[in-house]
Design a protein around this motif. Sequence first.
Motif, PDB file in Angstrom:
ATOM      1  N   ARG A 104       1.033  10.701  -0.646  1.00 34.69           N
ATOM      2  CA  ARG A 104      -0.146  10.403   0.131  1.00 34.69           C
ATOM      3  C   ARG A 104      -1.371  10.289  -0.761  1.00 34.69           C
ATOM      4  N   GLY A 105      -1.978   9.143  -0.719  1.00 35.78           N
ATOM      5  CA  GLY A 105      -3.267   8.992  -1.362  1.00 35.78           C
ATOM      6  C   GLY A 105      -3.250   8.907  -2.878  1.00 35.78           C
ATOM      7  N   ASP A 106      -2.078   8.843  -3.504  1.00 31.78           N
ATOM      8  CA  ASP A 106      -2.029   8.798  -4.965  1.00 31.78           C
ATOM      9  C   ASP A 106      -2.098   7.341  -5.406  1.00 31.78           C
ATOM     10  N   GLN A 107      -3.298   6.842  -5.623  1.00 26.60           N
ATOM     11  CA  GLN A 107      -3.490   5.430  -5.908  1.00 26.60           C
ATOM     12  C   GLN A 107      -3.792   5.169  -7.376  1.00 26.60           C
ATOM     13  N   GLY A 121       8.596 -11.339 -15.873  1.00 28.10           N
ATOM     14  CA  GLY A 121       8.331 -12.754 -15.668  1.00 28.10           C
ATOM     15  C   GLY A 121       8.216 -13.146 -14.221  1.00 28.10           C
ATOM     16  N   ALA A 122       8.700 -12.297 -13.320  1.00 27.49           N
ATOM     17  CA  ALA A 122       8.619 -12.578 -11.893  1.00 27.49           C
ATOM     18  C   ALA A 122       7.217 -12.271 -11.369  1.00 27.49           C
ATOM     19  N   ALA A 123       6.947 -12.725 -10.162  1.00 24.51           N
ATOM     20  CA  ALA A 123       5.730 -12.310  -9.465  1.00 24.51           C
ATOM     21  C   ALA A 123       5.994 -10.928  -8.892  1.00 24.51           C
ATOM     22  N   VAL A 124       5.253  -9.948  -9.335  1.00 24.97           N
ATOM     23  CA  VAL A 124       5.508  -8.561  -8.961  1.00 24.97           C
ATOM     24  C   VAL A 124       4.247  -7.950  -8.366  1.00 24.97           C
ATOM     25  N   TRP A 125       4.445  -7.233  -7.272  1.00 28.15           N
ATOM     26  CA  TRP A 125       3.342  -6.432  -6.747  1.00 28.15           C
ATOM     27  C   TRP A 125       3.891  -5.162  -6.145  1.00 28.15           C
ATOM     28  N   VAL A 126       3.031  -4.157  -6.041  1.00 35.02           N
ATOM     29  CA  VAL A 126       3.390  -2.848  -5.500  1.00 35.02           C
ATOM     30  C   VAL A 126       2.519  -2.587  -4.279  1.00 35.02           C
ATOM     31  N   ARG A 127       3.132  -2.122  -3.205  1.00 35.42           N
ATOM     32  CA  ARG A 127       2.377  -1.712  -2.024  1.00 35.42           C
ATOM     33  C   ARG A 127       2.884  -0.362  -1.547  1.00 35.42           C
ATOM     34  N   ASP A 128       2.084   0.291  -0.696  1.00 31.28           N
ATOM     35  CA  ASP A 128       2.524   1.553  -0.124  1.00 31.28           C
ATOM     36  C   ASP A 128       3.136   1.312   1.250  1.00 31.28           C
ATOM     37  N   ARG A 129       3.518   2.405   1.919  1.00 35.36           N
ATOM     38  CA  ARG A 129       4.200   2.274   3.206  1.00 35.36           C
ATOM     39  C   ARG A 129       3.231   2.104   4.376  1.00 35.36           C
ATOM     40  N   ARG A 130       1.974   1.919   4.043  1.00 37.21           N
ATOM     41  CA  ARG A 130       0.995   1.535   5.066  1.00 37.21           C
ATOM     42  C   ARG A 130       0.614   0.066   4.891  1.00 37.21           C
ATOM     43  N   MET A 131       1.365  -0.623   4.047  1.00 34.51           N
ATOM     44  CA  MET A 131       1.190  -2.052   3.775  1.00 34.51           C
ATOM     45  C   MET A 131      -0.055  -2.354   2.948  1.00 34.51           C
ATOM     46  N   ASN A 132      -0.589  -1.346   2.232  1.00 38.32           N
ATOM     47  CA  ASN A 132      -1.727  -1.559   1.354  1.00 38.32           C
ATOM     48  C   ASN A 132      -1.258  -1.949  -0.042  1.00 38.32           C
ATOM     49  N   ALA A 133      -1.869  -2.981  -0.626  1.00 39.84           N
ATOM     50  CA  ALA A 133      -1.558  -3.345  -1.999  1.00 39.84           C
ATOM     51  C   ALA A 133      -2.069  -2.268  -2.947  1.00 39.84           C
ATOM     52  N   VAL A 134      -1.260  -1.950  -3.961  1.00 42.51           N
ATOM     53  CA  VAL A 134      -1.613  -0.942  -4.958  1.00 42.51           C
ATOM     54  C   VAL A 134      -1.941  -1.604  -6.292  1.00 42.51           C
ATOM     55  N   ASP A 195       1.711  10.952   9.351  1.00 43.74           N
ATOM     56  CA  ASP A 195       0.867  10.252   8.387  1.00 43.74           C
ATOM     57  C   ASP A 195      -0.320   9.644   9.134  1.00 43.74           C
ATOM     58  N   ARG A 196      -1.479  10.300   9.033  1.00 42.28           N
ATOM     59  CA  ARG A 196      -2.638   9.874   9.818  1.00 42.28           C
ATOM     60  C   ARG A 196      -3.099   8.460   9.472  1.00 42.28           C
ATOM     61  N   PRO A 197      -3.232   8.086   8.166  1.00 42.33           N
ATOM     62  CA  PRO A 197      -3.643   6.704   7.892  1.00 42.33           C
ATOM     63  C   PRO A 197      -2.683   5.668   8.469  1.00 42.33           C
ATOM     64  N   LEU A 198      -1.388   5.983   8.484  1.00 42.17           N
ATOM     65  CA  LEU A 198      -0.415   5.057   9.043  1.00 42.17           C
ATOM     66  C   LEU A 198      -0.587   4.928  10.553  1.00 42.17           C
ATOM     67  N   THR A 199      -0.730   6.061  11.250  1.00 46.76           N
ATOM     68  CA  THR A 199      -0.917   5.996  12.700  1.00 46.76           C
ATOM     69  C   THR A 199      -2.256   5.358  13.055  1.00 46.76           C
ATOM     70  N   ASP A 200      -3.268   5.555  12.214  1.00 48.97           N
ATOM     71  CA  ASP A 200      -4.554   4.885  12.454  1.00 48.97           C
ATOM     72  C   ASP A 200      -4.411   3.368  12.342  1.00 48.97           C
ATOM     73  N   LEU A 201      -3.664   2.906  11.338  1.00 52.39           N
ATOM     74  CA  LEU A 201      -3.434   1.470  11.181  1.00 52.39           C
ATOM     75  C   LEU A 201      -2.713   0.906  12.402  1.00 52.39           C
ATOM     76  N   ILE A 202      -1.665   1.606  12.843  1.00 54.80           N
ATOM     77  CA  ILE A 202      -0.913   1.132  14.013  1.00 54.80           C
ATOM     78  C   ILE A 202      -1.805   1.095  15.240  1.00 54.80           C
ATOM     79  N   GLY A 203      -2.629   2.135  15.415  1.00 52.10           N
ATOM     80  CA  GLY A 203      -3.540   2.160  16.545  1.00 52.10           C
ATOM     81  C   GLY A 203      -4.537   1.015  16.506  1.00 52.10           C
ATOM     82  N   GLU A 204      -5.039   0.703  15.316  1.00 50.10           N
ATOM     83  CA  GLU A 204      -5.968  -0.413  15.167  1.00 50.10           C
ATOM     84  C   GLU A 204      -5.307  -1.732  15.565  1.00 50.10           C
ATOM     85  N   LEU A 205      -4.079  -1.943  15.094  1.00 50.51           N
ATOM     86  CA  LEU A 205      -3.402  -3.206  15.374  1.00 50.51           C
ATOM     87  C   LEU A 205      -2.987  -3.312  16.833  1.00 50.51           C
ATOM     88  N   VAL A 206      -2.561  -2.210  17.425  1.00 56.67           N
ATOM     89  CA  VAL A 206      -2.224  -2.220  18.850  1.00 56.67           C
ATOM     90  C   VAL A 206      -3.447  -2.590  19.681  1.00 56.67           C
TER      91      VAL A 206
END
Length: 291
Positions: A104-107, A121-134, A195-206
């Motif tokens: 949680r929160g280790d960015q 050589g590939a296109a690589v990116w890392v995201r967390d389980r709240r769909m935020n790009a890292v 996970d409060r940030p995750l539930t907040d995201l879901i609530g926002e999208l709903v």
Amino acid sequence: MDQRDEVTAFLRSRRDRITPEQAGMIGGGRRRVPGLRREEVATLADISVDYYARMERGDLRGVSPEILDAIARALRLDEAETDHLYDLARAAEPRPARRRPGSRGDQVVRPSLQRLIDSMGAAVWVRDRRMNAVTANALGRALYAPILDDPEARGNTARFTFLSPAAATFFPEWESSADQLVATLRGYAGQNPRDRPLTDLIGELVTRSEAFRVRWAAHNVRHHRTGVKRFCHPLVGDLELTYEAMDLPANPDWLMFGYTAEPGTPSEERLKLLGSLAATDDPLAVVRAPL
């Protein structure tokens, strides 16, 4: 999200989709439910009706793995759905969930991890389980620039998909992309119900997206491991890329995705062109741009 309501809605949605004929049930007269009755699920799982009814009322406390497996077989759950059922059962236990290291929160991206990503050589990116790009390498950032630079998305794939007008263009197969994203997010919510940030995201999208709300109510889940993704990139046009997802054990909340194109295809040429365009920028600006 109320955990008992989550359990109830998930189990009901799974039994509603199975017809008696599919389950090998014969007869039964007039039916008031679209799929199996509770007693039929109990019979298929070889447990009492009262016990299954307790489960479907949202109480999974103390349910053994053997019973969970029997319910999974009766409801014909796939691997992702079975894992989700187990996640819901774990969340029902009274003991508090242990916080996993780095969950949680280790960015802060370790330099060694960034060097590894940059070397690919590939296109690589890392995201967390709240769909935020890292973080990303130069090609990964160039590929996902429409999301990373979108003011509505703020680097979040879910917000981009459901709140940004650009999403329908960037994802030509928007309907299936949206289905898969919500099913993946549902799985993450089952793993981390507190996970409060995750539930907040879901609530926002709903609240803000009818398209998200309808999909969330379906209670579908999936594993996001490998597949084919299609993009319409504003710089190079149509891309069809295969992706592989990789866990990062030192950061359990993060996933790394690598995108490649089939050799000899137009997508390979366009991905190379995108890499060339990204290389014309200041490499440090591309790699270290805020995600």
